[in-house]
Design an enzyme around this catalytic site. Structure first.
Site, short mmCIF file in Angstrom:
data_model
loop_
_atom_site.label_atom_id
_atom_site.label_comp_id
_atom_site.label_asym_id
_atom_site.label_seq_id
_atom_site.Cartn_x
_atom_site.Cartn_y
_atom_site.Cartn_z
N SER A 1 43.17 30.48 54.88
CA SER A 1 43.51 31.53 53.91
C SER A 1 44.21 32.67 54.65
O SER A 1 43.64 33.26 55.57
CB SER A 1 42.24 32.05 53.23
OG SER A 1 42.51 33.33 52.67
N GLY B 1 39.42 39.84 41.53
CA GLY B 1 38.45 40.64 40.77
C GLY B 1 39.10 41.55 39.75
O GLY B 1 38.50 42.50 39.29
N ASP C 1 41.93 29.79 31.57
CA ASP C 1 42.66 30.24 32.76
C ASP C 1 43.36 29.07 33.46
O ASP C 1 44.52 29.17 33.86
CB ASP C 1 41.70 30.92 33.74
CG ASP C 1 40.96 32.08 33.10
OD1 ASP C 1 41.36 32.50 31.99
OD2 ASP C 1 39.98 32.56 33.69
C1 GLA Z 1 37.21 34.44 32.23
C2 GLA Z 1 36.99 32.94 32.06
C3 GLA Z 1 37.75 32.39 30.85
C4 GLA Z 1 37.48 33.22 29.61
C5 GLA Z 1 37.62 34.72 29.89
C6 GLA Z 1 37.19 35.57 28.73
O1 GLA Z 1 38.55 34.68 32.56
O2 GLA Z 1 37.41 32.25 33.22
O3 GLA Z 1 37.44 31.05 30.65
O4 GLA Z 1 36.21 32.94 29.09
O5 GLA Z 1 36.88 35.12 31.03
O6 GLA Z 1 38.02 35.35 27.63
#
Ligand code: GLA
Length: 398
Positions: A77, A131, A181
């Site tokens: 990394s 974060g 995500d």
């Molecule tokens: C994080 C999680 C997602 C989703 C969001 C809230 O990013 O990884 O899957 O639940 O929070 O919408």
């Protein structure tokens, strides 16, 4: 990966991973990247089988990758200036809380599935702030997956890649996240938001109107999702479904519940769980309406729905924080702002703002100044471009 687009970015992060790869391994490498995301609306709905509307952003995780003949993944990394060796045949489950949980989890699951059979050397660099609620971890997972699969010559569909990366997050990082995500990091499309049904995984790409900018404001308050409040919210939702199933026998998730049904059985649901359910049920309705508003170019309505989403996340779901609330209130008072809300898991991180292009300069100056005056913290502001999902970065100059 099906339909991989060649990318032509040779920016500083690409140069960095290539340089560091050559220093360490003295071998040719290929470079891959996967984007972070911003979610316009539909928060904490994905793990309730609901609707979300994310866009991939032009912040990426980069991986320079080269094959190895043995069963070892050696991963360096750049951000943590650390190298870790992962033995594919003896991969324990996590989480260890170390950055390598993400690449390790992805490699383990791909190996277990037979999608990779040998090792690799990897150099990782994440551009997505960690974060900040912009999915730095999904970007690392997806970038790792596409590079390992490409080296192995294995063509997996993008839905499967997203779901393997989601499992890596569950089993090796300890966050019981939804699919949003990882999905958007695979399927993002330039200048479009994705309207995704998290049950069927069917989606629609919604063109982003010209003349409007997605502006992300980082409160600089770091969030920490793994194992904590995030998983508790998920448990509250599941508890709500179980109680409602006494009456509504055919529901599987909060996605199947209407506001009227929730109201009808509200006396039987403990107050905290009721509020969690009310957020999810109302957020699904808002996200559906927001998709129609975006399709018809009604940005004023879209913006109202964003503000309402924030209120619900703050009051009913309790995943906001004073700094995010302040950023939203400040945005509300700025000219040229259609809407603003916290984005991502919450407990810190960023707000997403829809701002008229010509108002962006003033918006940035004003927000920075007022936020800093009231909190003593300097926010970071990113004017983002909705971007394409993961892929290989074009051949590198020698
Ligand atoms: C994080 C999680 C997602 C989703 C969001 C809230 O990013 O990884 O899957 O639940 O929070 O919408």
């Amino acid at each position: 990966m099906e339909k991989t687009k060649p990318l032509d970015n040779v920016g500083p992060s690409v140069q960095l991973v290539v340089q560091q790869f050559q220093q360490r391994f003295d071998d040719p490498c290929r470079v891959f990247r996967a984007p972070g995301r911003v979610n316009l609306i539909g928060e904490h709905t994905d793990y309730n089988d609901g609707f979300v509307m994310p866009a991939a952003i032009d912040f990426y995780a980069y991986v320079a990758a080269g094959a190895r003949p043995d069963h070892k993944i050696r991963v360096h990394s750049v951000d943590f200036d650390e190298t870790v060796d992962v033995e594919l045949e003896s991969l324990a489950l996590g989480p260890t809380g170390h950055w390598s949980d993400y690449p390790r989890g992805v490699a383990a699951l791909l190996f277990a599935r037979g999608a990779i059979t040998t090792g690799a050397n990897l150099v990782l660099k994440g551009e997505v702030p960690i974060g900040a609620g912009l999915s730095s971890s999904a970007a690392i997972e997806v970038a790792t997956a596409v590079s390992l699969l490409a080296l192995a010559g294995t063509g997996l569909g993008r839905r499967e890649i997203a779901s393997i990366c989601q499992r890596a997050e569950h089993e090796f990082a300890g966050t019981k996240c939804g699919i949003m995500d990882q999905f958007i990091s695979c399927f993002g499309e330039a200048n479009h938001a994705l309207f995704l049904d998290c049950r069927s995984l069917e989606f629609d790409t919604l063109p982003f109107p010209s003349g409007v900018r997605i502006v992300i404001c980082n409160s600089m308050v770091k969030h920490e999702l793994a194992g904590g409040e995030y998983n508790l919210r998920r448990q509250d939702c599941e508890a709500g479904v179980q109680l409602l199933q006494h009456h509504l026998t055919d529901i599987r998730a909060l996605r199947d519940v209407t506001a009227a049904q929730l109201q009808r059985f509200s006396a039987e649901i403990p107050e905290r769980i009721l509020r969690r359910c009310r957020h999810v049920v109302s957020e699904n309705a808002r996200t559906l309406e927001a998709a129609s508003a975006l399709r018809s170019g009604d940005l004023s309505r879209f913006g109202e729905l964003m503000f309402a989403s924030h209120d619900s996340l703050r009051d009913d779901y309790e995943v906001s924080c004073p700094e995010l609330d302040l950023l939203v209130e400040l945005a509300r008072e700025c000219d040229g702002v259609f809407g603003a809300r916290m984005t991502g898991g919450g407990f810190g991180g960023c707000t997403v703002n829809l701002v008229k292009a010509e108002a962006v300069g003033q918006f940035q100056t004003r927000l920075c100044h007022q936020y800093q005056t009231e909190t003593g913290i300097q926010p970071a502001i990113y004017v983002c471009v909705a971007s394409d999902g993961a892929g290989e970065v074009g051949p590198q100059p020698a």
